[in-house]
Design a protein around this motif. Structure first.
Motif, PDB file in Angstrom:
ATOM      1  N   UNK A 189       0.845  -1.186   0.000  1.00  0.00           N
ATOM      2  CA  UNK A 189       0.000   0.000   0.000  1.00  0.00           C
ATOM      3  C   UNK A 189       0.879   1.234   0.000  1.00  0.00           C
ATOM      4  N   UNK A 190       0.357   2.341  -0.561  1.00  0.00           N
ATOM      5  CA  UNK A 190       1.046   3.616  -0.467  1.00  0.00           C
ATOM      6  C   UNK A 190       0.598   4.400   0.751  1.00  0.00           C
ATOM      7  N   UNK A 191      -0.353   3.852   1.514  1.00  0.00           N
ATOM      8  CA  UNK A 191      -0.936   4.557   2.653  1.00  0.00           C
ATOM      9  C   UNK A 191      -0.311   4.115   3.971  1.00  0.00           C
ATOM     10  N   UNK A 192      -0.008   2.821   4.087  1.00  0.00           N
ATOM     11  CA  UNK A 192       0.480   2.276   5.347  1.00  0.00           C
ATOM     12  C   UNK A 192       1.601   1.280   5.069  1.00  0.00           C
ATOM     13  N   UNK A 193       2.623   1.297   5.905  1.00  0.00           N
ATOM     14  CA  UNK A 193       3.727   0.346   5.805  1.00  0.00           C
ATOM     15  C   UNK A 193       3.982  -0.262   7.172  1.00  0.00           C
ATOM     16  N   UNK A 194       4.137  -1.583   7.208  1.00  0.00           N
ATOM     17  CA  UNK A 194       4.385  -2.285   8.465  1.00  0.00           C
ATOM     18  C   UNK A 194       5.852  -2.672   8.577  1.00  0.00           C
ATOM     19  N   UNK A 195       6.425  -2.458   9.756  1.00  0.00           N
ATOM     20  CA  UNK A 195       7.815  -2.828  10.001  1.00  0.00           C
ATOM     21  C   UNK A 195       7.952  -4.234  10.570  1.00  0.00           C
ATOM     22  N   UNK A 196       6.835  -4.862  10.914  1.00  0.00           N
ATOM     23  CA  UNK A 196       6.907  -6.201  11.519  1.00  0.00           C
ATOM     24  C   UNK A 196       6.163  -7.225  10.667  1.00  0.00           C
ATOM     25  N   UNK A 197       5.939  -6.890   9.400  1.00  0.00           N
ATOM     26  CA  UNK A 197       5.159  -7.756   8.531  1.00  0.00           C
ATOM     27  C   UNK A 197       5.937  -9.006   8.144  1.00  0.00           C
ATOM     28  N   UNK A 198       5.217 -10.119   8.062  1.00  0.00           N
ATOM     29  CA  UNK A 198       5.722 -11.344   7.474  1.00  0.00           C
ATOM     30  C   UNK A 198       4.669 -11.801   6.455  1.00  0.00           C
ATOM     31  N   UNK A 199       5.084 -12.614   5.505  1.00  0.00           N
ATOM     32  CA  UNK A 199       4.140 -13.123   4.507  1.00  0.00           C
ATOM     33  C   UNK A 199       4.595 -14.508   4.074  1.00  0.00           C
ATOM     34  N   UNK A 200       4.386 -15.496   4.931  1.00  0.00           N
ATOM     35  CA  UNK A 200       4.775 -16.871   4.632  1.00  0.00           C
ATOM     36  C   UNK A 200       3.644 -17.540   3.868  1.00  0.00           C
ATOM     37  N   UNK A 201       3.842 -17.729   2.582  1.00  0.00           N
ATOM     38  CA  UNK A 201       2.750 -18.174   1.718  1.00  0.00           C
ATOM     39  C   UNK A 201       2.502 -19.674   1.801  1.00  0.00           C
ATOM     40  N   UNK A 202       3.538 -20.467   1.845  1.00  0.00           N
ATOM     41  CA  UNK A 202       3.364 -21.905   1.647  1.00  0.00           C
ATOM     42  C   UNK A 202       2.943 -22.626   2.925  1.00  0.00           C
ATOM     43  N   UNK A 203       1.899 -23.418   2.812  1.00  0.00           N
ATOM     44  CA  UNK A 203       1.490 -24.343   3.868  1.00  0.00           C
ATOM     45  C   UNK A 203       1.308 -25.716   3.227  1.00  0.00           C
ATOM     46  N   UNK A 204       1.988 -26.738   3.707  1.00  0.00           N
ATOM     47  CA  UNK A 204       1.813 -28.060   3.105  1.00  0.00           C
ATOM     48  C   UNK A 204       0.431 -28.618   3.400  1.00  0.00           C
ATOM     49  N   UNK A 205      -0.242 -29.148   2.410  1.00  0.00           N
ATOM     50  CA  UNK A 205      -1.574 -29.725   2.662  1.00  0.00           C
ATOM     51  C   UNK A 205      -1.468 -30.974   3.524  1.00  0.00           C
ATOM     52  N   UNK A 206      -2.194 -31.040   4.622  1.00  0.00           N
ATOM     53  CA  UNK A 206      -2.102 -32.225   5.477  1.00  0.00           C
ATOM     54  C   UNK A 206      -2.917 -33.382   4.918  1.00  0.00           C
ATOM     55  N   UNK A 207      -2.497 -34.581   5.262  1.00  0.00           N
ATOM     56  CA  UNK A 207      -3.299 -35.765   4.973  1.00  0.00           C
ATOM     57  C   UNK A 207      -4.093 -36.076   6.229  1.00  0.00           C
ATOM     58  N   UNK A 208      -5.408 -36.041   6.113  1.00  0.00           N
ATOM     59  CA  UNK A 208      -6.244 -36.164   7.298  1.00  0.00           C
ATOM     60  C   UNK A 208      -7.178 -37.361   7.204  1.00  0.00           C
ATOM     61  N   UNK A 209      -7.497 -37.893   8.384  1.00  0.00           N
ATOM     62  CA  UNK A 209      -8.491 -38.951   8.511  1.00  0.00           C
ATOM     63  C   UNK A 209      -9.675 -38.381   9.287  1.00  0.00           C
ATOM     64  N   UNK A 210     -10.862 -38.521   8.732  1.00  0.00           N
ATOM     65  CA  UNK A 210     -12.069 -37.961   9.328  1.00  0.00           C
ATOM     66  C   UNK A 210     -13.063 -39.088   9.589  1.00  0.00           C
ATOM     67  N   UNK A 211     -13.642 -39.085  10.768  1.00  0.00           N
ATOM     68  CA  UNK A 211     -14.661 -40.055  11.145  1.00  0.00           C
ATOM     69  C   UNK A 211     -16.016 -39.345  11.184  1.00  0.00           C
ATOM     70  N   UNK A 212     -16.971 -39.809  10.391  1.00  0.00           N
ATOM     71  CA  UNK A 212     -18.313 -39.241  10.362  1.00  0.00           C
ATOM     72  C   UNK A 212     -19.268 -40.219  11.037  1.00  0.00           C
ATOM     73  N   UNK A 213     -19.930 -39.775  12.097  1.00  0.00           N
ATOM     74  CA  UNK A 213     -20.885 -40.606  12.823  1.00  0.00           C
ATOM     75  C   UNK A 213     -22.296 -40.152  12.460  1.00  0.00           C
ATOM     76  N   UNK A 214     -23.043 -41.021  11.768  1.00  0.00           N
ATOM     77  CA  UNK A 214     -24.399 -40.671  11.364  1.00  0.00           C
ATOM     78  C   UNK A 214     -24.528 -40.489   9.866  1.00  0.00           C
ATOM     79  N   UNK A 215     -25.785 -40.415   9.443  1.00  0.00           N
ATOM     80  CA  UNK A 215     -26.089 -40.311   8.006  1.00  0.00           C
ATOM     81  C   UNK A 215     -27.393 -39.541   7.857  1.00  0.00           C
ATOM     82  N   UNK A 216     -27.370 -38.505   7.020  1.00  0.00           N
ATOM     83  CA  UNK A 216     -28.603 -37.833   6.604  1.00  0.00           C
ATOM     84  C   UNK A 216     -28.389 -37.285   5.204  1.00  0.00           C
ATOM     85  N   UNK A 217     -29.319 -36.519   4.715  1.00  0.00           N
ATOM     86  CA  UNK A 217     -29.222 -36.036   3.325  1.00  0.00           C
ATOM     87  C   UNK A 217     -27.985 -35.183   3.080  1.00  0.00           C
ATOM     88  N   UNK A 218     -27.423 -34.599   4.137  1.00  0.00           N
ATOM     89  CA  UNK A 218     -26.244 -33.743   3.963  1.00  0.00           C
ATOM     90  C   UNK A 218     -24.983 -34.531   3.655  1.00  0.00           C
TER      91      UNK A 218
END
Length: 553
Positions: free
Chosen positions: A286-315
């Motif tokens: 921005x030309x309006x505001x500048x931060x001296x403590x800014x970080x911008x870490x873009x990359x996040x590795x996608x996790x491999x997850x296991x999900x347990x769903x209890x129940x069943x309905x139309x959703x």
């Protein structure tokens, strides 16, 4: 008393159809207006509707409620409830014994489309239970009525909650009339200014995006919008601004000399950026505001997850479809219900089975200690408890409570535990499950009613809500504060706005871990720009972003 006489009201809210959502709609209207007048025309006996409203506490909400029994798809019945004199009309999907709950809603839309309106038609919004009925409902209304698919809304919130803890509370605040919500305003003095600059011009509001209105061939309005646009994107004179704010009274600091037109107006394609710049490329955010403590870490590795769903309905169909489309082979889901694997896969195949998602189906009862322990719930990253319809329990919420108790018992004493997401149908049961260590609670009728009431007053919100809940577009995420500012340094909300801009994101607020036990759970949406924090481990920043993970190979 018997509901046979004509309604002598004007400027009222008219609900066409009958379901448990009627109570939630009345509650929301009472929050928004002093003693609202609500007329309900439903295909139920008046005495039955009265008893439902009485047992749910609706008569104590301060609203004037008038009930009429009849078919909302009948012009004579619509005239009897003063449809032409209503301020707004909400069509709700009405459950039928053994039938399609959306049939009556579609018939009502057809009746409204051919109704002989005396003057300007009131604002209309419609709920459809299944996502399959959206196209039919739109065709029935000639595209003039915004549609809320309750199944789609609930499944998408459940999907997002299964990926990141705390997201349900964010949507609950944004969709409600309390706290920070979405407001759309035209601010002529912003014409010619860059989006990234004017993010700092509103001390008590977050600038989320821009919108334009255009006319369709049939004369109805079409709304185009862009959330989290390029920071160099110039605001055109005929564009509206989309805010997250606590009130319609949005103030600005545009009188400050720093806010001036620094880029030429785009010549065409108003909803496209004026240049090809993007975040994270080393350019000033921005030309309006500048931060001296800014970080911008873009990359996040996608996790491999296991999900347990209890129940069943139309959703379950839309829930698995969202996982399949967004995370695919990165996630494994096990579904426990009354159906064996063959029956479960056969039901999914009727509407299209997941293609990439790894799924398993177990026939069992999550309400028993033996059944839960055999599933080894501690081995999963997330457990989702649905309002189960597969066991045909007369009270699905009771089954949900029992499953949650068994899950808590099975995980007792463990240092780490899976994230826990639960769906309930009756808002009165929210207090019952409050002590069961649920990370995200989704009250299905409430979240659907919130959207229905909001879009009945401002149709443009329907598409914005749909975009926020859709996987693959701009969504709401909670990300670690350490991605945005240098750890150990005090920061302001403007520092977070600056760092988010560098990542092509929009900062919406924060969630403070040490305040999780307090009312609100530590969530602070739309904090004042001069708010300050000393972030610690577990603190999160709430942002609008294109996706949660950078999916580089």
């Amino acid at each position: 008393r018997r509901g046979n006489s004509p309604v002598k009201e004007s400027g009222h809210v008219l609900i066409l159809g009958w379901s448990s959502k009627a109570v939630e709609v009345i509650s929301l209207l009472a929050q928004r207006h002093r003693r609202p007048r609500v007329v309900i025309l439903g295909p139920r006996d008046v005495s039955d509707m009265q008893e439902s409203l009485r047992s749910s506490g609706a008569y104590g909400l301060g609203a004037k409620i008038v009930l009429r029994s009849g078919s909302p798809a009948n012009h004579h019945e619509l005239e009897r409830v003063a449809c032409a004199d209503a301020r707004s009309v909400m069509v709700v999907s009405t459950p039928l014994d053994g039938g399609d709950a959306d049939i009556e809603a579609v018939k009502t839309l057809l009746a409204l489309a051919s109704f002989p309106w005396k003057g300007q038609r009131p604002k209309v919004a419609c709920e459809i239970a299944s996502a399959r009925g959206i196209d039919v409902a739109r065709a029935a209304s000639h595209g003039a009525v915004p549609i809320v698919s309750s199944g789609e809304v609930v499944s998408r919130i459940l999907f997002q909650a299964s990926r990141q803890s705390g997201i349900a509370a964010i949507y609950d605040e944004i969709f409600s009339f309390t706290g920070a919500g979405i407001h759309i305003r035209k601010v002529p003095r912003c014409a010619g200014l860059r989006f990234g600059d004017i993010e700092y011009a509103f001390p008590r509001a977050v600038l989320m995006g821009i919108s334009t209105a255009a006319k369709r061939a049939d004369g109805s309005e079409r709304y185009d919008f862009l959330l989290a646009p390029e920071r160099s994107r110039a605001i055109a004179a005929d564009e509206w601004l989309i805010f997250l704010a606590h009130t319609d009274a949005i103030t600005d600091d545009l009188d400050r000399p720093v806010f001036r037109s620094t880029v030429a107006m785009p010549k065409a394609y108003l909803l496209l950026p004026t240049d090809g710049s993007s975040g994270g490329n080393g350019e000033p955010a921005s030309t309006v505001f500048t931060s001296e403590i800014s970080r911008a870490e873009k990359y996040l590795p996608p996790p491999r997850e296991r999900i347990l769903v209890l129940g069943w309905n139309d959703n379950i169909h839309d829930l698995l479809a969202e996982h399949d489309a967004c995370v695919g082979s990165q996630t494994e889901i096990t579904v426990v219900s009354a159906f064996d694997e063959g029956a479960a896969r056969a039901q999914l195949a009727q509407r299209g089975a997941p293609k990439r998602l790894k799924t398993a189906f177990v026939q069992g009862d999550a309400r028993s200690r033996t059944g839960i322990k055999s599933l080894a719930p501690q081995e999963y990253d997330c457990i989702v408890v649905l309002a189960d319809a597969s066991h045909r329990s007369p009270d699905p919420d009771a089954a949900t409570v029992m499953s949650l108790v068994m899950v808590r018992d099975a995980l007792r004493g463990r240092q780490t535990r899976p994230r826990l997401v639960a769906e309930i149908l009756d808002p009165l049961n929210a207090g019952v499950v409050s002590g069961l260590e649920i990370d995200d609670l989704v009250i299905s009728p409430r979240v659907v009613s919130q959207q229905l009431v909001q879009i009945s007053q401002q149709a443009m919100l329907a598409d914005i809500y749909r975009e926020l809940l859709s996987s693959g577009g701009v969504e709401i995420y909670l990300k670690p504060a350490s991605r945005y500012v240098v750890p150990g340094r005090s920061c302001s909300f403007n520092d977070l706005v600056y760092s988010a801009q560098r990542l092509r994101e929009v900062a919406l607020g924060v969630r403070i871990a040490r305040d999780r036990a307090k009312p609100g759970g530590g969530l602070q949406l739309n904090p004042p720009k001069d708010s300050r924090w000393d972030f610690a481990d577990g603190d999160m920043v709430v942002v609008l972003a294109e996706e949660l993970y950078d999916r580089r190979a």
